[in-house]
Write a protein that holds these residues in place. Structure first.
Motif, PDB file in Angstrom:
ATOM      1  N   VAL A  96       0.837  -1.210   0.000  1.00  0.00           N
ATOM      2  CA  VAL A  96       0.000   0.000   0.000  1.00  0.00           C
ATOM      3  C   VAL A  96       0.869   1.256   0.000  1.00  0.00           C
ATOM      4  O   VAL A  96       0.614   2.201  -0.752  1.00  0.00           O
ATOM      5  CB  VAL A  96      -0.973  -0.014   1.197  1.00  0.00           C
ATOM      6  N   VAL A  97       1.907   1.270   0.818  1.00  0.00           N
ATOM      7  CA  VAL A  97       2.785   2.448   0.881  1.00  0.00           C
ATOM      8  C   VAL A  97       3.510   2.644  -0.448  1.00  0.00           C
ATOM      9  O   VAL A  97       3.619   3.769  -0.942  1.00  0.00           O
ATOM     10  CB  VAL A  97       3.791   2.306   2.053  1.00  0.00           C
ATOM     11  N   THR A  98       3.967   1.563  -1.046  1.00  0.00           N
ATOM     12  CA  THR A  98       4.649   1.660  -2.338  1.00  0.00           C
ATOM     13  C   THR A  98       3.697   2.166  -3.413  1.00  0.00           C
ATOM     14  O   THR A  98       4.055   3.032  -4.224  1.00  0.00           O
ATOM     15  CB  THR A  98       5.230   0.293  -2.739  1.00  0.00           C
ATOM     16  N   ALA A  99       2.482   1.650  -3.448  1.00  0.00           N
ATOM     17  CA  ALA A  99       1.498   2.097  -4.438  1.00  0.00           C
ATOM     18  C   ALA A  99       1.160   3.569  -4.240  1.00  0.00           C
ATOM     19  O   ALA A  99       1.054   4.328  -5.215  1.00  0.00           O
ATOM     20  CB  ALA A  99       0.238   1.243  -4.350  1.00  0.00           C
ATOM     21  N   TYR A 100       1.008   4.000  -2.993  1.00  0.00           N
ATOM     22  CA  TYR A 100       0.708   5.416  -2.722  1.00  0.00           C
ATOM     23  C   TYR A 100       1.857   6.300  -3.178  1.00  0.00           C
ATOM     24  O   TYR A 100       1.634   7.363  -3.765  1.00  0.00           O
ATOM     25  CB  TYR A 100       0.441   5.628  -1.234  1.00  0.00           C
ATOM     26  N   ARG A 101       3.082   5.852  -2.923  1.00  0.00           N
ATOM     27  CA  ARG A 101       4.248   6.655  -3.317  1.00  0.00           C
ATOM     28  C   ARG A 101       4.314   6.787  -4.839  1.00  0.00           C
ATOM     29  O   ARG A 101       4.611   7.855  -5.360  1.00  0.00           O
ATOM     30  CB  ARG A 101       5.522   6.009  -2.777  1.00  0.00           C
ATOM     31  N   GLU A 102       4.032   5.703  -5.553  1.00  0.00           N
ATOM     32  CA  GLU A 102       4.022   5.768  -7.017  1.00  0.00           C
ATOM     33  C   GLU A 102       2.920   6.699  -7.511  1.00  0.00           C
ATOM     34  O   GLU A 102       3.135   7.480  -8.437  1.00  0.00           O
ATOM     35  CB  GLU A 102       3.842   4.372  -7.614  1.00  0.00           C
ATOM     36  N   GLN A 108       1.679   9.191  -5.862  1.00  0.00           N
ATOM     37  CA  GLN A 108       2.073  10.546  -5.478  1.00  0.00           C
ATOM     38  C   GLN A 108       3.058  11.126  -6.483  1.00  0.00           C
ATOM     39  O   GLN A 108       2.962  12.285  -6.853  1.00  0.00           O
ATOM     40  CB  GLN A 108       2.694  10.519  -4.084  1.00  0.00           C
ATOM     41  N   VAL A 109       3.988  10.312  -6.952  1.00  0.00           N
ATOM     42  CA  VAL A 109       4.981  10.787  -7.913  1.00  0.00           C
ATOM     43  C   VAL A 109       4.336  11.072  -9.262  1.00  0.00           C
ATOM     44  O   VAL A 109       4.643  12.069  -9.898  1.00  0.00           O
ATOM     45  CB  VAL A 109       6.127   9.756  -8.048  1.00  0.00           C
ATOM     46  N   THR A 110       3.423  10.210  -9.700  1.00  0.00           N
ATOM     47  CA  THR A 110       2.851  10.406 -11.036  1.00  0.00           C
ATOM     48  C   THR A 110       1.726  11.435 -11.061  1.00  0.00           C
ATOM     49  O   THR A 110       1.574  12.148 -12.034  1.00  0.00           O
ATOM     50  CB  THR A 110       2.316   9.076 -11.611  1.00  0.00           C
ATOM     51  N   GLN A 111       0.925  11.513 -10.014  1.00  0.00           N
ATOM     52  CA  GLN A 111      -0.234  12.397 -10.011  1.00  0.00           C
ATOM     53  C   GLN A 111      -0.101  13.581  -9.061  1.00  0.00           C
ATOM     54  O   GLN A 111      -0.828  14.544  -9.181  1.00  0.00           O
ATOM     55  CB  GLN A 111      -1.486  11.614  -9.601  1.00  0.00           C
ATOM     56  N   GLY A 112       0.770  13.453  -8.110  1.00  0.00           N
ATOM     57  CA  GLY A 112       0.832  14.456  -7.064  1.00  0.00           C
ATOM     58  C   GLY A 112       2.103  15.273  -7.105  1.00  0.00           C
ATOM     59  O   GLY A 112       2.439  15.866  -8.113  1.00  0.00           O
ATOM     60  N   TRP A 113       2.819  15.226  -6.020  1.00  0.00           N
ATOM     61  CA  TRP A 113       3.985  16.065  -5.863  1.00  0.00           C
ATOM     62  C   TRP A 113       5.081  15.294  -5.141  1.00  0.00           C
ATOM     63  O   TRP A 113       4.856  14.244  -4.576  1.00  0.00           O
ATOM     64  CB  TRP A 113       3.642  17.306  -5.059  1.00  0.00           C
ATOM     65  N   CYS A 114       6.283  15.825  -5.194  1.00  0.00           N
ATOM     66  CA  CYS A 114       7.389  15.265  -4.429  1.00  0.00           C
ATOM     67  C   CYS A 114       8.321  16.411  -4.042  1.00  0.00           C
ATOM     68  O   CYS A 114       8.227  17.510  -4.574  1.00  0.00           O
ATOM     69  CB  CYS A 114       8.122  14.172  -5.200  1.00  0.00           C
ATOM     70  N   VAL A 115       9.200  16.162  -3.145  1.00  0.00           N
ATOM     71  CA  VAL A 115      10.133  17.180  -2.665  1.00  0.00           C
ATOM     72  C   VAL A 115      11.535  16.716  -3.000  1.00  0.00           C
ATOM     73  O   VAL A 115      11.904  15.576  -2.746  1.00  0.00           O
ATOM     74  CB  VAL A 115       9.988  17.403  -1.145  1.00  0.00           C
ATOM     75  N   GLY A 141       4.087  16.403 -10.823  1.00  0.00           N
ATOM     76  CA  GLY A 141       3.887  15.617 -12.036  1.00  0.00           C
ATOM     77  C   GLY A 141       5.128  14.926 -12.536  1.00  0.00           C
ATOM     78  O   GLY A 141       5.845  14.268 -11.805  1.00  0.00           O
ATOM     79  N   ASP A 142       5.401  15.088 -13.847  1.00  0.00           N
ATOM     80  CA  ASP A 142       6.518  14.397 -14.496  1.00  0.00           C
ATOM     81  C   ASP A 142       7.874  14.857 -13.979  1.00  0.00           C
ATOM     82  O   ASP A 142       8.856  14.134 -14.117  1.00  0.00           O
ATOM     83  CB  ASP A 142       6.458  14.595 -16.009  1.00  0.00           C
ATOM     84  N   ASP A 143       7.954  16.045 -13.406  1.00  0.00           N
ATOM     85  CA  ASP A 143       9.224  16.537 -12.883  1.00  0.00           C
ATOM     86  C   ASP A 143       9.721  15.678 -11.708  1.00  0.00           C
ATOM     87  O   ASP A 143      10.908  15.659 -11.419  1.00  0.00           O
ATOM     88  CB  ASP A 143       9.117  17.992 -12.437  1.00  0.00           C
ATOM     89  N   CYS A 144       8.823  14.973 -11.053  1.00  0.00           N
ATOM     90  CA  CYS A 144       9.224  14.119  -9.929  1.00  0.00           C
ATOM     91  C   CYS A 144      10.091  12.955 -10.393  1.00  0.00           C
ATOM     92  O   CYS A 144      10.918  12.466  -9.643  1.00  0.00           O
ATOM     93  CB  CYS A 144       7.998  13.571  -9.198  1.00  0.00           C
TER      94      CYS A 144
END
Length: 56
Positions: free
Chosen positions: A23-29, A31-38, A51-54
């Motif tokens: 579940v955590v791995t799926a959420y992280r994926e 988040q990277v494809t649809q959401g945001w990352c730091v 988005g794609d910049d992640c």
């Protein structure tokens, strides 16, 4: 019977850990494809990218 109970507990714990990991791995994926990352720079700066910049 006592050994059987311990096997059930260990099996449930192992399966629970595996489910949480998936579940955590799926959420992280997601988040990277649809959401945001730091992104963290070596000098301590943080940049939020979307988005794609992640994936870069």
């Amino acid at each position: 019977m006592k050994n059987f109970r311990w096997k059930r507990i260990l099996l449930a714990t192992g399966l629970g850990t595996l489910v949480i990991f998936i579940v955590v791995t799926a959420y992280r994926e997601w988040q990277v494809t649809q959401g945001w990352c730091v992104r963290f720079a070596p000098d301590g700066r943080q940049t939020a990218v979307y988005g794609d910049d992640c994936r870069k």
